[in-house]
Motif scaffolding. Sequence first.
Motif, PDB file in Angstrom:
ATOM      1  N   GLY A 157      -0.402  29.445  -5.330  1.00  0.00           N
ATOM      2  CA  GLY A 157       0.685  29.161  -6.233  1.00  0.00           C
ATOM      3  C   GLY A 157       1.875  28.460  -5.621  1.00  0.00           C
ATOM      4  N   ILE A 158       1.670  27.731  -4.507  1.00  0.00           N
ATOM      5  CA  ILE A 158       2.795  27.012  -3.922  1.00  0.00           C
ATOM      6  C   ILE A 158       3.154  25.819  -4.806  1.00  0.00           C
ATOM      7  N   LYS A 159       4.340  25.282  -4.602  1.00  0.00           N
ATOM      8  CA  LYS A 159       4.812  24.162  -5.403  1.00  0.00           C
ATOM      9  C   LYS A 159       4.237  22.852  -4.890  1.00  0.00           C
ATOM     10  N   GLN A 160       3.755  22.032  -5.801  1.00  0.00           N
ATOM     11  CA  GLN A 160       3.191  20.738  -5.428  1.00  0.00           C
ATOM     12  C   GLN A 160       4.299  19.749  -5.059  1.00  0.00           C
ATOM     13  N   THR A 161       4.029  18.914  -4.056  1.00  0.00           N
ATOM     14  CA  THR A 161       4.969  17.853  -3.690  1.00  0.00           C
ATOM     15  C   THR A 161       4.516  16.541  -4.316  1.00  0.00           C
ATOM     16  N   PHE A 162       5.417  15.576  -4.375  1.00  0.00           N
ATOM     17  CA  PHE A 162       5.099  14.274  -4.965  1.00  0.00           C
ATOM     18  C   PHE A 162       5.520  13.171  -4.003  1.00  0.00           C
ATOM     19  N   PHE A 163       4.605  12.851  -3.089  1.00  0.00           N
ATOM     20  CA  PHE A 163       4.886  11.800  -2.123  1.00  0.00           C
ATOM     21  C   PHE A 163       4.377  10.456  -2.657  1.00  0.00           C
ATOM     22  N   THR A 164       4.770   9.383  -1.994  1.00  0.00           N
ATOM     23  CA  THR A 164       4.417   8.041  -2.453  1.00  0.00           C
ATOM     24  C   THR A 164       3.254   7.483  -1.645  1.00  0.00           C
ATOM     25  N   MET A 165       2.156   7.215  -2.311  1.00  0.00           N
ATOM     26  CA  MET A 165       1.008   6.629  -1.643  1.00  0.00           C
ATOM     27  C   MET A 165       1.323   5.185  -1.244  1.00  0.00           C
ATOM     28  N   PRO A 166       0.941   4.764  -0.023  1.00  0.00           N
ATOM     29  CA  PRO A 166       1.184   3.371   0.372  1.00  0.00           C
ATOM     30  C   PRO A 166       0.396   2.404  -0.497  1.00  0.00           C
ATOM     31  N   LYS A 167       0.997   1.281  -0.803  1.00  0.00           N
ATOM     32  CA  LYS A 167       0.376   0.297  -1.671  1.00  0.00           C
ATOM     33  C   LYS A 167      -0.615  -0.553  -0.890  1.00  0.00           C
ATOM     34  N   THR A 168      -1.770  -0.746  -1.463  1.00  0.00           N
ATOM     35  CA  THR A 168      -2.777  -1.610  -0.851  1.00  0.00           C
ATOM     36  C   THR A 168      -3.035  -2.799  -1.753  1.00  0.00           C
ATOM     37  N   GLU A 169      -3.265  -3.934  -1.126  1.00  0.00           N
ATOM     38  CA  GLU A 169      -3.575  -5.136  -1.889  1.00  0.00           C
ATOM     39  C   GLU A 169      -5.085  -5.246  -2.064  1.00  0.00           C
ATOM     40  N   LYS A 170      -5.493  -5.512  -3.275  1.00  0.00           N
ATOM     41  CA  LYS A 170      -6.898  -5.651  -3.571  1.00  0.00           C
ATOM     42  C   LYS A 170      -7.413  -6.966  -2.998  1.00  0.00           C
ATOM     43  N   LYS A 171      -8.425  -6.867  -2.140  1.00  0.00           N
ATOM     44  CA  LYS A 171      -8.981  -8.058  -1.516  1.00  0.00           C
ATOM     45  C   LYS A 171     -10.174  -8.578  -2.320  1.00  0.00           C
ATOM     46  N   GLN A 172     -10.246  -9.869  -2.436  1.00  0.00           N
ATOM     47  CA  GLN A 172     -11.378 -10.488  -3.104  1.00  0.00           C
ATOM     48  C   GLN A 172     -12.519 -10.601  -2.085  1.00  0.00           C
ATOM     49  N   THR A 173     -13.523  -9.782  -2.237  1.00  0.00           N
ATOM     50  CA  THR A 173     -14.626  -9.801  -1.285  1.00  0.00           C
ATOM     51  C   THR A 173     -15.453 -11.068  -1.435  1.00  0.00           C
ATOM     52  N   ASP A 174     -15.794 -11.650  -0.314  1.00  0.00           N
ATOM     53  CA  ASP A 174     -16.537 -12.903  -0.290  1.00  0.00           C
ATOM     54  C   ASP A 174     -18.020 -12.651  -0.533  1.00  0.00           C
ATOM     55  N   VAL A 175     -18.754 -13.713  -0.814  1.00  0.00           N
ATOM     56  CA  VAL A 175     -20.209 -13.667  -0.941  1.00  0.00           C
ATOM     57  C   VAL A 175     -20.792 -14.875  -0.235  1.00  0.00           C
TER      58      VAL A 175
END
Length: 366
Positions: A157-175
């Motif tokens: 029953g501890i209190k949840q924290t709200f941290f900020t996830m680091p932003k990642t850029e979506k990469k266009q995978t090559d073929v």
Amino acid sequence: MAKRGSNIYKRKDGRFEGRVAVGFNENGKIKYKSVYARTLSEVKEKMAEVHSIKGSTSISAIKITVKDIAYEWLSSAKLRVKESSYANYENIVFKHILPVLGREHITSLTTQKLNDFIHYKLNSGRLNRSGGLSAKSVRDIMTVYRSIEAYAVREYGIKQTFFTMPKTEKKQTDVLNSAERKRLENYLIHNPSNTNTAVLLCLFTGLRIGELCGLKWGDIDFENGTLSVSRTVQRINKHGKSEVVIGSPKSKTSVRIVPIPEFLLTILKRKRKDNNIFLITGISKPTEPRTMQNRFKTILRVCGIRDVNFHLLRHTYATVCIENGFDPKTLSELLGHSDASITLNRYVHSSMQLKKDYVNRLQLTA
């Protein structure tokens, strides 16, 4: 007693002992309950029962550290996840989370402290101290921490924290482009070694590298022209050492039957061996993905193709299938995805030529 994973031990009398955290004493220290069984599976079942019935304590009495709750969470996770997933969790906990946060009381970790931890990992988080980790790596670390905290929220029953996830850029995978595919296909067909045939099979079925390494001749149904994906080969890190394991595929939907093109089935028939023989090695022992990856790099150099990862073959397969009119649902099932949106977002890459072909269909209205 020899330790068998998190809080599971093999006793001298041959029995297994499992220890489950059940609360706290008057000093706020964690208390454990021990269960015993003759087999590892039985002790895990008993531990799961204790997990399901234990109570919680008041937030004010909790002085549990991140280390203690992380050990408890790992003990719980070991009962429900694949060995490879558990090894990944354990690696993140012991190499990244505990060295920095392990001694902190979990109730004292504020949003600001966790955001500071994230910034530290982004700037100086590499284990060799040569710089920071990528945003994706830090997200993976914080995803594990979030699961540990969620366990503490649920159990105590501890209190949840709200941290900020680091932003990642979506990469266009090559073929691989059409010219590269043609050079690769010609080389593989005219040099039909076990390895080359396996690469060709992956190029035309979209198998993951671990699934390919785990493929046996008995998995190929020559009468119906299909192959069954039922195992995968992985190298995982456990307690500082790595080992090759054969396990079940990535998910339930990864267990699947995939049709094989007729021309490739003809090639496979000429090389067919006993059912229990692995396709790549030609013996009853599989090759590992790392070895297959290195062999693939050699093939690329011989063909004069740029250096790319083996997984690019899977992306290429998906893109070629879409270009040939496959509907997303069918392709999703062929790749073993749980949802067609995963297939479209991650694996399908429209070429410029395909875009031009579509655009050229547009005509002036009469």
